[in-house]
Enzyme design. Structure first.
Site, PDB file in Angstrom:
ATOM      1  N   ALA A 168      -6.016  -4.651  -0.839  1.00 49.43           N
ATOM      2  CA  ALA A 168      -7.051  -4.598   0.199  1.00 49.43           C
ATOM      3  C   ALA A 168      -7.369  -3.154   0.575  1.00 49.43           C
ATOM      4  CB  ALA A 168      -6.609  -5.384   1.432  1.00 49.43           C
ATOM      5  N   ASP A 169      -6.337  -2.322   0.710  1.00 46.12           N
ATOM      6  CA  ASP A 169      -6.549  -0.910   1.038  1.00 46.12           C
ATOM      7  C   ASP A 169      -7.279  -0.183  -0.085  1.00 46.12           C
ATOM      8  OD1 ASP A 169      -5.529  -0.747   3.590  1.00 46.12           O
ATOM      9  OD2 ASP A 169      -3.506  -0.249   2.947  1.00 46.12           O
ATOM     10  N   VAL A 170      -6.781  -0.341  -1.313  1.00 48.37           N
ATOM     11  CA  VAL A 170      -7.403   0.348  -2.448  1.00 48.37           C
ATOM     12  C   VAL A 170      -8.834  -0.151  -2.648  1.00 48.37           C
ATOM     13  CG1 VAL A 170      -7.304   0.676  -4.952  1.00 48.37           C
ATOM     14  CG2 VAL A 170      -5.222   0.884  -3.579  1.00 48.37           C
TER      15      VAL A 170
END
Length: 412
Positions: A168-170
């Protein structure tokens, strides 16, 4: 050769992974990225273990190469004034602070764009700039649960599982960088910048597109499928006699090749497996039958048999095996860079190759405040003023610079 983003100045005010990953992508392809961190502690991920030679967390190092580091206390008027001056002279601002945080400092898009109408203001938040949850915090684990990927990951008989990577962050960082690229192209035509608004939620849902489309089309709620696909029993991992192998026979031609490799010609005429739909309906049975055959021989045997029959397959590589692969090195996906006084650090390389304007790994992840003085000098600040700002606590300086500049020159 000139990198694609050479001449583009980016100011990044972000922590952890989403914003830093976006900034790193821009830096990898030539942008001058100035990362602003808090004085004293910096990006939270600096302190996340394990450490590289005691210098910084590997998590921080993985998303912060090709940047210059500046430490500012944005709780002080002078710190905000410096940040504003940098942004007013920049092409791009990237931040992943909670909605409203930079606005309270006067670093909102509306006021900045009045002074710098060419500014591209990229905000990566948890939920986006609007909606009932817009000001709520979110992180990778939270979003894997909220946006649905945890519900389709792991063993069907087991507990919910997160993906091993910070997907989700990447993903938020990647979509932020894509948004910046599109905004830059629009600016080429219009001369004006704009606000780029994305979030962990929106990026994660975009990557789950096939699951949402399936649900909307069929009404069926997807669940976890272990190492394979929800429908295809010939697209998953199987246990060979010595280790796991992934078989990815995803069309009818490959199904025929798989039957040949497994020496099971009768399966081709079996009405239970005659086409993809029937194989899907009889998925548990066929998984068991394939597994009973594969377990009889080692990985090397099956790799040879499957490749001879044009069926894609792969061992389930651990990270140490991935970095040994000749293909990985042929594509320059392991890069090394020297950290001053700490030796060489290896990291993943650049994912996009250009024939005429390649990116490169030029700068190691910066020490906290490493380039504060350098950047302030470029902005016209004299040495005495830099020292005074450091004494006031508005800025943070790299210890090496402090030692080098310990004796200020005389005024005038």
């Amino acid at each position: 050769m000139t990198a694609p983003l050479a001449g583009i100045k980016v100011v990044e005010i972000s922590v952890a992974m989403a914003g830093p990953f976006c900034g790193m992508l821009l830096g990898d392809y030539g942008a001058d990225v100035i990362k602003i961190e808090r004085t004293g502690v910096g990006d939270d991920s600096r302190a996340w273990s394990p450490y590289f030679h005691g210098a910084m967390g590997y998590y921080y190092a993985a998303a912060n190469r090709n940047k210059r580091g500046m430490a500012l206390d944005l709780k002080t008027e002078e710190g905000v004034r410096i940040a504003r001056a940098l942004i007013e002279d920049a092409d791009v601002l990237v931040h992943n602070y909670r909605v409203g945080a930079l606005e309270r400092l006067g670093l909102d898009y509306e006021s900045l764009s009045r002074v710098n109408p060419r500014l591209i203001y990229c905000a990566i938040s948890g939920f986006g700039a609007s909606g009932p949850l817009s000001k709520e915090p979110a992180n990778d684990l939270f979003m894997q649960a909220y946006a649905g990927s945890m519900s389709i990951t792991g063993d069907p008989e087991g507990s919910p599982a997160k993906m091993g990577m910070s997907v989700a962050d990447v993903g938020g960082g990647m979509f932020g960088a894509i948004g910046v690229m599109m905004a830059l192209e629009t600016r080429h035509r219009t001369g004006r910048g704009q606000r780029v608004d994305t979030s962990l939620l929106e990026g994660h849902m975009a990557m789950l597109a096939q699951f949402f489309t399936r649900y909307f089309s069929s009404g069926e709620v997807p669940g976890p499928s272990g190492s394979g696909a929800l429908t295809s029993p010939t697209y998953r991992a199987y246990q060979a006699s010595d280790q796991w192998i992934v078989i990815s026979a995803f069309n009818q031609r490959m199904w025929k090749g798989l039957c040949a490799a497994l020496e099971q010609p009768d399966w081709l005429e079996d009405p239970r497996f005659i086409d993809p739909q029937m194989r899907s309906l009889n998925r548990p049975l066929l998984i068991q039958m394939i597994g009973d055959v594969v377990i009889k021989h080692p990985l090397a045997y099956w790799e040879k048999r499957l490749k001879e029959n044009d069926v894609p397959c792969s061992p389930v590589n651990t990270i140490d095996k991935v970095v040994e692969q000749p293909q990985v090195h042929a594509r320059e996906m392991v890069q090394e860079i020297e950290l001053e006084g700490l030796g060489m650090m290896a990291m993943a390389g650049l994912p996009i190759k250009f024939s005429e304007s390649p990116g490169s790994v030029r700068l190691p992840p910066p020490r906290l405040g490493q380039h504060t003085a350098e950047i302030l000098k470029e902005m016209g600040y004299p040495q005495e003023r830099i020292a005074a700002l450091a004494h006031q606590g508005a800025i943070g300086l790299d210890p090496g610079w402090v030692k080098m500049e310990a004796t200020p020159s005389s005024p005038g």
